[in-house]
Enzyme design. Sequence first.
Site, mmCIF file in Angstrom:
data_model
loop_
_atom_site.group_PDB
_atom_site.id
_atom_site.type_symbol
_atom_site.label_atom_id
_atom_site.label_comp_id
_atom_site.label_asym_id
_atom_site.label_seq_id
_atom_site.Cartn_x
_atom_site.Cartn_y
_atom_site.Cartn_z
ATOM 1 N N LYS A 183 0.846 -1.197 0.000
ATOM 2 C CA LYS A 183 0.000 0.000 0.000
ATOM 3 C C LYS A 183 0.877 1.242 0.000
ATOM 4 O O LYS A 183 1.592 1.496 0.967
ATOM 5 C CB LYS A 183 -0.914 0.049 1.220
ATOM 6 C CG LYS A 183 -1.898 1.221 1.130
ATOM 7 C CD LYS A 183 -2.620 1.516 2.425
ATOM 8 C CE LYS A 183 -1.894 2.504 3.287
ATOM 9 N NZ LYS A 183 -1.824 3.869 2.732
ATOM 10 N N THR A 237 5.992 6.448 14.470
ATOM 11 C CA THR A 237 6.046 5.566 15.627
ATOM 12 C C THR A 237 4.636 5.308 16.172
ATOM 13 O O THR A 237 4.320 4.193 16.580
ATOM 14 C CB THR A 237 6.976 6.159 16.698
ATOM 15 O OG1 THR A 237 8.325 6.073 16.210
ATOM 16 C CG2 THR A 237 6.890 5.401 18.002
ATOM 17 N N GLU A 388 9.328 14.308 16.886
ATOM 18 C CA GLU A 388 9.745 14.355 15.500
ATOM 19 C C GLU A 388 8.915 15.417 14.782
ATOM 20 O O GLU A 388 7.687 15.344 14.750
ATOM 21 C CB GLU A 388 9.520 12.979 14.862
ATOM 22 C CG GLU A 388 10.055 12.869 13.469
ATOM 23 C CD GLU A 388 9.945 11.451 12.914
ATOM 24 O OE1 GLU A 388 8.930 10.787 13.193
ATOM 25 O OE2 GLU A 388 10.874 11.030 12.204
#
Lengths: 477, 288
Positions: A183, A237, A388
Amino acid sequence: MSVWEYAPAPESRDLANLRPNYRPFVDGEFVDGGGDPLTSLNPATEEPLAEVGTASESDVDAAVRAARRAFEQVWGPMPGAERAKYLFRIARLLQERARELAVLETLDNGKPIKESRDSDVPTAAAHFFYHAGWADKLDYAGYGPDPQPLGVAGQIIPWNFPLLMLAWKIAPALATGNTVVLKPAETTPLSALVFAEICQQAGLPAGVVNIVPGAGDVGSLLVRHPGIDKIAFTGSTAVGKEIQHAVAGTPKRLTLELGGKAANVVFDDAPLDQAVEGIVGGIFFNQGHVCCAGSRLLVQESVAEELLGKLRARVSTLRLGDPLDKNTDIGAINSAEQLAKIRELTASGEDEGAERWTSPCELPERGFYFAPTVLSGVEQSMRVAREEIFGPVLSVLTFRTPDEAVTKANNTPYGLSAGLWTEKGSRILWLADRMRAGVVWANTFNRFDPAAPFGGYQESGFGREGGRTGLEAYLHV
Amino acid sequence: MSDRVSVAKTYKLYIDGKFPRSESGRTYPVTDAEGGFLANASHASRKDVRDAVSAARKAFGGWSGATAYNRGQVLYRVAEVLEGRREQFAAEVAACEGVPTADAMCTVDAAVDRWVWYAGWTDKIASVLGAANPVAGPYFSFTVPEPTGVVGVLAPQSSSLLGLVSVLAPVVATGCTAVVVSSADRPLPAITLSEVLATSDVPGGVVNVLTGRADELGPWLASHADVNAIDPTGASAESRVDIAQQASGTVKRVLTVPGDEPDWTRRPDISRLRRYLEAKTVWHPKGT
């Protein structure tokens, strides 16, 4: 001082052979997906590029069944030497269609053409070329004689390096004898569907590679599908944890390549000009949409001011704008959603007391852009030091001693990469031992090669991609 | 038979190189295979898990940073001390597992040999799993395996010594540190093994041994943010699902283990070592 302007040097958009419609690829054929079609935007202009059919539950099911059939009847029984030749063919076709793919990737993703042309596409081809050679040499990979494939791999890839992440996933899976259902990311599905066409051109048996575009719901169908033996995911994550949770208690094998908050550590004896190039490449390459980006600059206090001065001067020269222009250094942020996230996190840095400096470059009127930004005076407790950002924003912290540098560098739940800048060889090796990260770049940054394993410690995921180590992810060992 | 009354041993936990009782004050009776009373073992609690994890984390830097040669010598020393206690282990294995003493002695010998086998791997595994990477550019790139960190080990429920050694030795051989939950009903060999570890040169905290229920303590280990990997061998099938789900919260490595206890006498391979190792790739330019 007079300023020498660059003349515009746009690559031709026509090279992309853009079509109005793209469709899912199942069992060797392009099919009308049963899901709601999505529109892929050009993030540089916000204009629609193409309509893309997405997979429904029954399409995913058909893809998995096709992959199973191909695994059992064709690809699994095929001698490795024959599998290898298909992978070599694919590598060559990627090289032959490199210009088309580079322009398409830049249109769909927003990354500068010089990056898609010089990095993404050639490295993707290299991954197929490298893994092709493994297909008939697996007995020598260190996993005992005749290591066996897992079966059908469900693979979910991100939008930051669409074609390259596809190559990282598909090449080792096929080389080891698995078949795949992949995907692509919702915002960047186009190059994967051109890759499907390349599979057809290569004569790859039907069902060996299936591409099912869609959003997270399609990924979720793959993760939960009982006909899949292995999930490989690259992405955030947060989503990685959801996938690990969903797979828990099932026989599915899992590898995860997740986020990072890499430290880029600069000592006072580093060649500062060289370090500045590495820092700039480390955080501004691909607009900072890089899981291993050097997003935390840790600089020794005695050279911090000097380095910051040089860094700001260098960042001021980065050219932001049309990603198709061959002189562009910083392209477009991939989506409005990502742009909003970058803005929010950067603002939080200012709110928490960091000093913000932003390159004085002009932003185009249309499209998703964010000017390269350096936050200094960052403390470890700030969100911009912990989370992040996945954008062109560098957080600068300082340290005094090597021990402090190690402690600060490792003070993160992530552990994907780290950078080190010092002229002292023994210090490099001492630090490299102590960095809790899967990749350590010393006096360089952001180097990738199919022969070099890549992957994270801790919450940056598990499993490796590339090298002999990377084969483990697709073998019964 | 003399009239002397023997001195009964108190079995306690092993945390940070010391032998505390469970902070909970809980104990449970341990019986032999026929149901006869052997001892009261400490019934470890969540707090004991946390103490053990922090001891294991504290010990990780020193143990993982020791040279592989040094770790090999320390682990070989463990085998030497194990060998010296063969009779005691055989008696405990025989009592716990209900096997004849001669069979128990074979099991003890296999456990000592297993420990020696893993001790020898410490300074070899990096050359087997590591690599110089032939990258397409002027860079020296190499990959080395490094220990993943603190490992939670739910030891096998049936094989009280050989099974335990087979799951623990690979953890410490890689340079990881361990928090072990012993077999609940057969914990005595595990506690005696901790006495061996305490009197070898294994630094305190490298191995911590808790006696108690794997299904109770496993999920606490699996959700603890300072644990990097977990071996669910000793947990029940239902509990393993819970453990695997809890582990996802901090992206722990969860070992894939067979549904039933394997035949621990089978020759091992390096797959358990591999599970506790992270590949680290280092790059440096050449020529500039």
